[in-house]
Design an enzyme around this catalytic site. Sequence first.
Site, PDB file in Angstrom:
ATOM      1  CD  GLU A 163      -2.851  -1.113   0.015  1.00 41.34           C
ATOM      2  OE1 GLU A 163      -2.836  -0.592  -0.540  1.00 41.34           O
ATOM      3  OE2 GLU A 163      -3.543  -1.934  -0.712  1.00 41.34           O
TER       4      GLU A 163
HETATM    5  C1  LIG Z   1       2.385 -10.349   1.088  1.00 43.66           C
HETATM    6  C2  LIG Z   1       2.211  -9.133  -0.070  1.00 43.66           C
HETATM    7  C3  LIG Z   1       0.679  -9.362  -0.860  1.00 43.66           C
HETATM    8  C4  LIG Z   1       1.159  -7.954  -2.160  1.00 43.66           C
HETATM    9  N1  LIG Z   1      -0.406  -7.969  -2.159  1.00 43.66           N
HETATM   10  C5  LIG Z   1       0.064  -7.016  -3.316  1.00 43.66           C
HETATM   11  C6  LIG Z   1      -1.543  -6.840  -4.092  1.00 43.66           C
HETATM   12  O1  LIG Z   1      -2.705  -7.146  -3.594  1.00 43.66           O
HETATM   13  N2  LIG Z   1      -1.461  -5.407  -5.042  1.00 43.66           N
HETATM   14  C7  LIG Z   1      -0.944  -4.875  -5.998  1.00 43.66           C
HETATM   15  O2  LIG Z   1      -0.646  -4.146  -6.543  1.00 43.66           O
HETATM   16  N3  LIG Z   1       0.128  -5.599  -5.175  1.00 43.66           N
HETATM   17  C8  LIG Z   1       0.747  -6.632  -3.873  1.00 43.66           C
HETATM   18  N4  LIG Z   1       2.281  -6.648  -3.223  1.00 43.66           N
HETATM   19  C9  LIG Z   1       3.431  -5.698  -3.654  1.00 43.66           C
HETATM   20  C10 LIG Z   1       3.422  -4.477  -2.686  1.00 43.66           C
HETATM   21  O3  LIG Z   1       2.657  -3.516  -3.114  1.00 43.66           O
HETATM   22  C11 LIG Z   1       4.878  -4.094  -3.720  1.00 43.66           C
HETATM   23  O4  LIG Z   1       5.823  -4.978  -2.716  1.00 43.66           O
HETATM   24  C12 LIG Z   1       4.852  -2.588  -2.681  1.00 43.66           C
HETATM   25  O5  LIG Z   1       4.603  -1.627  -3.391  1.00 43.66           O
HETATM   26  C13 LIG Z   1       6.730  -1.824  -3.275  1.00 43.66           C
HETATM   27  O6  LIG Z   1       7.420  -2.211  -4.425  1.00 43.66           O
HETATM   28  P1  LIG Z   1       8.510  -3.556  -4.544  1.00 43.66           P
HETATM   29  O7  LIG Z   1       8.505  -4.535  -3.959  1.00 43.66           O
HETATM   30  O8  LIG Z   1       8.704  -3.273  -5.373  1.00 43.66           O
HETATM   31  O9  LIG Z   1       9.215  -2.935  -4.071  1.00 43.66           O
HETATM   32  P2  LIG Z   1      10.469  -1.825  -4.026  1.00 43.66           P
HETATM   33  O10 LIG Z   1       9.757  -0.806  -4.718  1.00 43.66           O
HETATM   34  O11 LIG Z   1      11.631  -2.216  -5.402  1.00 43.66           O
HETATM   35  O12 LIG Z   1      10.911  -0.161  -3.150  1.00 43.66           O
HETATM   36  C14 LIG Z   1      12.065  -1.169  -2.211  1.00 43.66           C
HETATM   37  C15 LIG Z   1      12.681  -0.125  -0.687  1.00 43.66           C
HETATM   38  O13 LIG Z   1      12.900   0.771  -2.349  1.00 43.66           O
HETATM   39  C16 LIG Z   1      12.036   1.796  -1.217  1.00 43.66           C
HETATM   40  N5  LIG Z   1      12.831   2.862  -2.932  1.00 43.66           N
HETATM   41  C17 LIG Z   1      12.022   2.572  -4.484  1.00 43.66           C
HETATM   42  N6  LIG Z   1      11.822   3.778  -4.764  1.00 43.66           N
HETATM   43  C18 LIG Z   1      12.305   4.721  -3.873  1.00 43.66           C
HETATM   44  C19 LIG Z   1      13.060   6.363  -4.615  1.00 43.66           C
HETATM   45  N7  LIG Z   1      12.602   6.831  -5.986  1.00 43.66           N
HETATM   46  N8  LIG Z   1      13.715   6.400  -3.641  1.00 43.66           N
HETATM   47  C20 LIG Z   1      14.034   6.187  -2.182  1.00 43.66           C
HETATM   48  N9  LIG Z   1      13.388   4.363  -2.031  1.00 43.66           N
HETATM   49  C21 LIG Z   1      12.986   4.171  -3.122  1.00 43.66           C
HETATM   50  C22 LIG Z   1      11.443   1.505  -1.491  1.00 43.66           C
HETATM   51  O14 LIG Z   1      10.636   2.557   0.130  1.00 43.66           O
HETATM   52  C23 LIG Z   1      11.839   0.409  -0.652  1.00 43.66           C
HETATM   53  O15 LIG Z   1      12.157   0.216   0.943  1.00 43.66           O
HETATM   54  C24 LIG Z   1       2.266  -6.997  -2.241  1.00 43.66           C
HETATM   55  C25 LIG Z   1       3.440  -7.460  -1.819  1.00 43.66           C
HETATM   56  C26 LIG Z   1       2.856  -8.060  -0.600  1.00 43.66           C
HETATM   57  C27 LIG Z   1       4.754  -8.568   0.232  1.00 43.66           C
END
Ligand SMILES: Cc1cc2nc3c(=O)[nH]c(=O)nc-3n(C[C@H](O)[C@H](O)[C@H](O)COP(=O)(O)OP(=O)(O)OC[C@H]3O[C@@H](n4cnc5c(N)ncnc54)[C@H](O)[C@@H]3O)c2cc1C
Length: 200
Positions: free
Chosen positions: A46
Amino acid sequence: MAKAWCTDMGVEVTSLAIQIWGGMGFIEESGVPQHYRDARITTIYEGTNGIQAMDLVGRKLGLRGGTAVLELFDTMAAIDAELAAGGSELAEIRSALADALATVRTSVEWTMTNGLADPRDALAGATPLLRMFSLAVAGWLMARQALAAVSIGGDEGAAKLSTASFFCTQWLPQVHGLTAQVSAGAGALMDLSAEQLASH
Ligand SMILES: Cc1cc2nc3c(=O)[nH]c(=O)nc-3n(C[C@H](O)[C@H](O)[C@H](O)COP(=O)(O)OP(=O)(O)OC[C@H]3O[C@@H](n4cnc5c(N)ncnc54)[C@H](O)[C@@H]3O)c2cc1C
């Protein structure tokens, strides 16, 4: 703030639960680690809380040219007169809240000003700013509850008043320790050159 700070607090509270249970808190069979794991994901999905913090700085602080946020500070500060009229029971809360609001407003204004000059400096302090701003809003909400608690009285009122006093004296003062972090700028975060970053 409602999403990011509350989920950060969920992680801290469930981690504290593990600590209170001692070694047993770490053992899966006790059921405590599952609460921690369930809370831990809420800071990631979220909108990760880091992204929420950057949204606060990059989009929310500038709403209506900054007046939306400054009006919120005025609204929060206006509770001071009510707390003063509420008597000695509210004195501790009143003083802690007034100090916290002054500190947080200064940091928010620093971010607004420096965000215009160099967005990297403002964004580098986004996470501590979100934390201190949320603590201030929560302190204000606790103070409102304390006012209601005093007027209700009885055991229920006394319990709520102690909760509000605990929050305002034990948690709210954290804001003062976050100011330097908010205004430290992006220098230390941006020390690596593009070549160094690529090799990591
Ligand atoms: C159990 C689970 C359920 C989920 N359910 C859903 C769902 O129902 N629907 C859905 O759409 N998604 C879902 N997700 C996905 C979830 O929304 C993403 O995991 C989340 O948005 C983070 O994206 P990412 O994992 O690619 O992490 P990343 O975007 O790679 O982020 C990794 C870290 O880097 C930081 N970061 C990223 N970009 C920047 C930046 N520009 N500057 C500084 N820091 C940055 C972030 O804050 C984070 O700490 C789910 C994930 C999990 C684990």
